[in-house]
Motif scaffolding. Structure first.
Motif, PDB file in Angstrom:
ATOM      1  N   THR A 134       0.865  -1.098   0.024  1.00 46.72           N
ATOM      2  CA  THR A 134       0.022  -0.215  -0.004  1.00 46.72           C
ATOM      3  C   THR A 134       0.790   1.268  -0.079  1.00 46.72           C
ATOM      4  O   THR A 134       0.305   2.409  -0.125  1.00 46.72           O
ATOM      5  CB  THR A 134      -0.934   0.122   1.393  1.00 46.72           C
ATOM      6  OG1 THR A 134      -0.164  -0.015   2.353  1.00 46.72           O
ATOM      7  CG2 THR A 134      -1.793  -1.412   1.341  1.00 46.72           C
ATOM      8  N   GLU A 184      -7.680   1.918   3.583  1.00 46.54           N
ATOM      9  CA  GLU A 184      -8.205   2.623   2.196  1.00 46.54           C
ATOM     10  C   GLU A 184      -9.206   3.613   2.761  1.00 46.54           C
ATOM     11  O   GLU A 184      -9.167   4.788   1.849  1.00 46.54           O
ATOM     12  CB  GLU A 184      -8.886   1.567   1.516  1.00 46.54           C
ATOM     13  CG  GLU A 184      -9.337   2.103   0.028  1.00 46.54           C
ATOM     14  CD  GLU A 184     -10.018   0.610  -0.741  1.00 46.54           C
ATOM     15  OE1 GLU A 184     -10.622   1.196  -1.695  1.00 46.54           O
ATOM     16  OE2 GLU A 184      -9.854  -0.303  -0.210  1.00 46.54           O
ATOM     17  N   LYS A 185      -9.737   3.552   3.738  1.00 39.14           N
ATOM     18  CA  LYS A 185     -10.823   4.337   4.063  1.00 39.14           C
ATOM     19  C   LYS A 185     -10.055   5.995   4.474  1.00 39.14           C
ATOM     20  O   LYS A 185     -10.651   6.986   4.026  1.00 39.14           O
ATOM     21  CB  LYS A 185     -11.628   4.081   5.042  1.00 39.14           C
ATOM     22  CG  LYS A 185     -12.794   5.092   5.634  1.00 39.14           C
ATOM     23  CD  LYS A 185     -13.478   4.327   6.623  1.00 39.14           C
ATOM     24  CE  LYS A 185     -14.503   5.153   7.276  1.00 39.14           C
ATOM     25  NZ  LYS A 185     -15.422   4.760   8.228  1.00 39.14           N
ATOM     26  N   SER A 187      -7.003   6.660   3.686  1.00 41.44           N
ATOM     27  CA  SER A 187      -6.141   7.234   2.659  1.00 41.44           C
ATOM     28  C   SER A 187      -6.934   8.019   1.539  1.00 41.44           C
ATOM     29  O   SER A 187      -6.488   8.819   0.895  1.00 41.44           O
ATOM     30  CB  SER A 187      -5.296   6.273   1.957  1.00 41.44           C
ATOM     31  OG  SER A 187      -6.217   5.078   1.572  1.00 41.44           O
ATOM     32  N   SER A 188      -8.143   7.587   1.472  1.00 41.33           N
ATOM     33  CA  SER A 188      -9.149   8.370   0.611  1.00 41.33           C
ATOM     34  C   SER A 188      -9.337   9.805   1.079  1.00 41.33           C
ATOM     35  O   SER A 188      -9.949  10.450   0.383  1.00 41.33           O
ATOM     36  CB  SER A 188     -10.495   7.623   0.424  1.00 41.33           C
ATOM     37  OG  SER A 188     -11.062   7.597   1.749  1.00 41.33           O
ATOM     38  N   ARG A 189      -8.813  10.214   2.281  1.00 38.65           N
ATOM     39  CA  ARG A 189      -9.405  11.667   2.617  1.00 38.65           C
ATOM     40  C   ARG A 189      -8.129  12.461   2.155  1.00 38.65           C
ATOM     41  O   ARG A 189      -7.035  12.246   2.799  1.00 38.65           O
ATOM     42  CB  ARG A 189      -9.264  11.758   4.229  1.00 38.65           C
ATOM     43  CG  ARG A 189     -10.436  10.782   4.803  1.00 38.65           C
ATOM     44  CD  ARG A 189     -10.080  10.697   6.404  1.00 38.65           C
ATOM     45  NE  ARG A 189     -11.001   9.688   7.010  1.00 38.65           N
ATOM     46  CZ  ARG A 189     -10.602   9.330   8.303  1.00 38.65           C
ATOM     47  NH1 ARG A 189      -9.788   9.993   9.018  1.00 38.65           N
ATOM     48  NH2 ARG A 189     -11.598   8.524   8.623  1.00 38.65           N
ATOM     49  N   ASN A 190      -8.139  12.906   1.202  1.00 40.81           N
ATOM     50  CA  ASN A 190      -7.283  13.899   0.594  1.00 40.81           C
ATOM     51  C   ASN A 190      -7.025  15.156   1.235  1.00 40.81           C
ATOM     52  O   ASN A 190      -5.838  15.547   0.951  1.00 40.81           O
ATOM     53  CB  ASN A 190      -7.333  13.825  -1.002  1.00 40.81           C
ATOM     54  CG  ASN A 190      -7.376  12.722  -1.767  1.00 40.81           C
ATOM     55  OD1 ASN A 190      -6.715  11.759  -1.622  1.00 40.81           O
ATOM     56  ND2 ASN A 190      -8.331  12.550  -2.841  1.00 40.81           N
TER      57      ASN A 190
END
Length: 400
Positions: A134, A184-185, A187-190
């Motif tokens: 990842t 994943e949840k 890391s999706s917060r940019n």
């Protein structure tokens, strides 16, 4: 035939101990045992193993410098840091997924095993390799314990309360997929949440779990969070300071062989060199008087040299201030209870062109006079030549 009716067998309720459902550790950022653990540090970077095998210059298999500085029994938590870089400078608690809890007689040595080979978390499971794919590093934090038995007991208590995704003891099975989903949840917060927003969001969060007692090591090796980490949200947001500016000398106090004197400016323009009354700033003759300069004399040779230090803000009202014919302000001390000296009592400062800063400069310049001993016990009070310490008459002479 008159027989007894059969008895109805009512089911007996068996009293069972209600077990509290375990909390999934990766879903809780704030726990009661946080204060016992050290800060999070990177153990293995996402590309450390690959770079080391490729013999890249400066590559190391794991972050040796981040290991505990002492060898001690204790607990450790392993997590995945969903951070933007591998330097470890941007480790944020809310972006760390805690996955494993362990204990060891020597935590430093145990972490070295993870760093070298991944130990049991790699052999047969490959848990580390899934994380490295990842692009995120493996991190850890630890808490020292008095003995291995204390570490084992505390570990058991925490495992009864929390379900760590990579722990097998006390759990039905490991949950590596839950970890990847959590990563994943996050890391999706940019976007990056401002610190003030983080603190406000954590206001409603309550710490869960149990408190544990960690061993306090010697100074410098104590794995406790810093003072700032232990501050409550209220202390962080509403932190006021009642300190006021102070006049601080930049000279070493051991080398400063000076004594404070009264310093009140007399009518002839000279400063009083009498020592202050004990517990006061002025001598017995000038007690209660204001001061427009702070005067120190050299205690080794008080008759030769006077060191005058003027405040950044001189109260112009502490001198008469009436503008004289030569354009300079009167530097005599005001008559007690008045703003002017005896000679100028009742007069107003009508020359408004001269600003307070100009008056201040003139007052300061009048204190820095030539100072050459004239031989009759008096010193020359003439103004020094511009750029020099002495007047035109005494240029080049030393103060004796």
């Amino acid at each position: 035939m008159g027989g007894e009716l059969p008895r109805l067998h009512t089911p007996t309720t068996t009293t069972t101990t209600a077990t509290t459902a375990k909390l999934k550790r990766e879903n809780h950022l704030k726990t009661k045992h946080d204060t016992a653990f050290s800060k999070w540090k990177i153990l293995i970077g996402a590309s450390d193993w690959v770079d080391y095998e490729a013999k890249k210059e400066g590559a190391e298999r794991y972050r040796v410098s981040n290991l505990p500085k002492v060898c001690s029994p204790g607990l450790y938590e392993i997590g995945v840091a969903v951070c933007l870089s591998g330097s470890g400078r941007d480790l944020e608690t809310e972006r760390i997924v805690v996955v494993y809890l362990g204990q060891a007689d020597n935590v430093r040595s145990r972490l070295q095993e993870y760093g070298r080979t991944g130990s049991h978390l790699v052999h047969g499971f490959g848990l580390f390799k899934d994380i490295f794919s990842t692009g995120f590093p493996i991190v850890y934090r630890w808490a020292a314990m008095k003995s291995k038995s204390d570490a084992e007991r505390t570990e058991s208590e925490l495992l009864e309360r929390f379900d760590y995704a990579w722990n097998k003891i006390g759990n039905n099975a490991r949950r590596p997929n839950d970890v990847l989903s959590k990563i994943e949840k996050i890391s999706s917060r940019n976007y990056k949440i401002p610190k003030i927003m983080k603190m406000l969001q954590s206001l409603g969060e309550q710490k869960v779990g149990i408190q544990i007692q960690a061993e306090k090591l010697s100074i410098g090796n104590k794995p406790k969070p810093s003072y700032e980490e232990n501050l409550s949200l209220f202390d962080r947001v509403f932190k006021f300071s009642r300190s006021q500016p102070r006049l601080v000398s930049t000279t070493n106090s051991e080398d400063l062989n000076q004594t404070q004197v009264c310093g009140v400016i007399s009518s002839d323009g000279t400063s009083c060199s009498n020592p202050p009354v004990k517990g006061r700033k002025r001598c017995s003759n000038h007690k209660g008087r204001r001061l427009n300069s702070v005067v120190f004399i050299n205690s080794k040779n008080s008759s030769r040299k006077h060191n005058v230090v003027v405040h950044d803000k001189v109260e112009v009202s502490s001198v008469c201030g009436v503008i004289l014919l030569d354009g300079s302000p009167c530097t005599r001390s005001p008559f007690p209870g008045r703003k002017r000296c005896e000679e100028h009592k009742g007069m107003r400062i009508i020359n408004q062109i001269m600003s307070k800063s100009s008056i201040l400069k003139s007052v300061t310049d009048s204190v820095h006079h030539c100072g050459v001993n004239l031989g009759d016990g008096k010193c020359c009070e003439k103004q020094p030549v511009k750029g020099r310490k002495r007047c035109e008459q005494h240029k080049g002479m030393r103060v004796r």
